[in-house]
Design an enzyme around this catalytic site. Structure first.
Site, PDB file in Angstrom:
ATOM      1  N   HIS A 167      -8.680 -91.264  38.446  1.00  0.00           N
ATOM      2  CA  HIS A 167      -7.273 -91.342  38.318  1.00  0.00           C
ATOM      3  C   HIS A 167      -6.772 -91.489  36.838  1.00  0.00           C
ATOM      4  CE1 HIS A 167      -3.230 -92.899  39.652  1.00  0.00           C
ATOM      5  NE2 HIS A 167      -3.133 -93.348  38.367  1.00  0.00           N
ATOM      6  N   GLU A 168      -7.528 -92.254  35.958  1.00  0.00           N
ATOM      7  CA  GLU A 168      -6.916 -92.633  34.802  1.00  0.00           C
ATOM      8  C   GLU A 168      -7.469 -91.312  34.060  1.00  0.00           C
ATOM      9  OE1 GLU A 168      -4.959 -94.523  33.790  1.00  0.00           O
ATOM     10  OE2 GLU A 168      -5.239 -95.950  35.611  1.00  0.00           O
ATOM     11  N   HIS A 171      -4.963 -88.669  34.351  1.00  0.00           N
ATOM     12  CA  HIS A 171      -3.768 -88.631  33.195  1.00  0.00           C
ATOM     13  C   HIS A 171      -4.247 -88.283  31.871  1.00  0.00           C
ATOM     14  CE1 HIS A 171      -1.142 -91.054  35.814  1.00  0.00           C
ATOM     15  NE2 HIS A 171      -1.866 -92.021  35.838  1.00  0.00           N
ATOM     16  N   HIS A 177       1.763 -89.223  38.108  1.00  0.00           N
ATOM     17  CA  HIS A 177       1.749 -89.382  39.578  1.00  0.00           C
ATOM     18  C   HIS A 177       2.225 -88.614  40.414  1.00  0.00           C
ATOM     19  CE1 HIS A 177       1.545 -93.716  37.602  1.00  0.00           C
ATOM     20  NE2 HIS A 177      -0.001 -93.304  38.061  1.00  0.00           N
ATOM     21  N   TYR A 223       0.805 -92.972  44.811  1.00  0.00           N
ATOM     22  CA  TYR A 223       1.026 -94.435  44.949  1.00  0.00           C
ATOM     23  C   TYR A 223       1.133 -94.878  46.674  1.00  0.00           C
ATOM     24  CZ  TYR A 223       0.146 -96.375  40.389  1.00  0.00           C
ATOM     25  OH  TYR A 223      -0.275 -96.826  39.214  1.00  0.00           O
TER      26      TYR A 223
END
Length: 323
Positions: A167-168, A171, A177, A223
């Protein structure tokens, strides 16, 4: 002697109890999605003046002005592609982590090479831009290549899971997101009255480049339905079917992989023909997914006829291979 025996028994019992509780916490973490792990790791943190401003829960920004726009859309933030078609991204793993923790991070870094042209490699003295992976205050990353040293924080307490690492890193590769996508309102209804005061900006839409992929409820960047809730009521409701499950991903989805490969043109290749090919590919039309196209690039090496996905507005394409 009796007191000593009681003391030893109490000490052993305390040790077993603490071990049991630790194991329960680990098992509980295994049941949580990436978005739930991130929210838990970043909740109730006391941030210092040296910490970056966070938006979206885990996206680092330099100023409050960046909350209302994706800074990546106003400048080139992709990592450069090498002449061999790979995108090499240098990283430095600080000594904050144990051997086991480094193994988790390394597994996340190396996973990208199995489905894309992204290659994370250790830094060299000649590198101008690199990721510095550190255990700081929570889990966060900047969006896209920033230039120079670029911090990705994976705090030892709460951030070291395979999906969280992916996930990071997404980014850092330039992705936001899922719930901030430009077409979000066609798929998600945000219930602002349930959002914590001061956290409304986490649901701002961004003029995202969606790479021709559909909205993905199963994205590792989506999310969960209670994200930033102030009253344990949903902050997001899927539409038109409110019963659709979302925000449960524990690793990158097929759409996450597809848009990464499209953004970095991983399905393009122009390799030298080799004598190992015994079939004629002239005017052969195939119908494959983007993942199969990457495989074809690796198997069928040819010159002056790069394999491309002709229309990146669709996930599946008829691609013409010519020698």
């Amino acid at each position: 002697m009796a007191r000593m025996s009681v003391f030893r028994f109490s000490a052993v019992a305390l040790l077993l109890l603490s071990t049991c509780c630790w194991a329960d916490n680990e098992d509980d973490s295994g049941e949580l999605s990436v978005s739930e792990l991130l929210e838990r790791a970043n909740s109730n943190l006391i941030r210092s003046a040296d910490d970056p401003i966070l938006t979206g829960g885990d996206i680092a920004i330099d100023s409050e002005a960046e909350k209302n726009a994706d800074p990546c859309t106003s400048r080139g933030c992709k990592w450069g592609k090498s002449t061999d078609g790979k995108v090499y991204i240098p990283y430095y793993l600080t000594n904050h982590f144990s051997s086991r923790e480094k193994a988790i991070i390394t597994r996340g870094l190396e996973s990208f090479s199995s489905f894309s042209c992204i290659r994370f490699r250790p830094t060299r003295s000649t590198d101008r831009d690199w990721l510095s992976i550190e255990s700081l205050n929570g889990c966060y990353s900047y969006v896209g290549r920033r230039g120079g040293k670029q911090v990705v924080s994976l705090a030892r307490s709460g951030c070291l899971y395979h999906g969280t690492v992916q996930h990071e890193l997404l980014h850092a590769l330039g992705f936001n997101h899922e719930q901030t996508r430009s077409d979000r309102d066609n798929h998600i209804r945000v219930v602002l009255q349930n959002v914590q005061y001061g956290m409304e900006h986490n649901f701002n839409k961004i003029a995202t480049l969606n790479q021709g992929t559909p909205y993905d409820y199963g994205s590792v960047m989506q999310y969960h339905k209670y994200a930033f809730s102030k009253n344990n009521q949903p902050t997001m409701v899927p539409i038109p079917n409110s019963n659709v499950s979302f925000g449960n991903a524990k690793e990158m989805s097929r759409n996450d992989i597809a848009r990464l490969n499209t953004l970095y043109s991983c399905c393009e290749c122009a390799h030298e023909r080799t004598v190992n090919i015994h079939v004629t590919l002239s005017a052969v039309c195939v119908h494959h997914s983007v993942f199969d196209l990457i495989h074809l690039c690796a198997v069928h090496r040819y010159r002056r006829s790069p394999l491309r996905c002709p229309d990146r507005t669709q996930q599946r394409e008829d691609c013409l291979l010519q020698t």
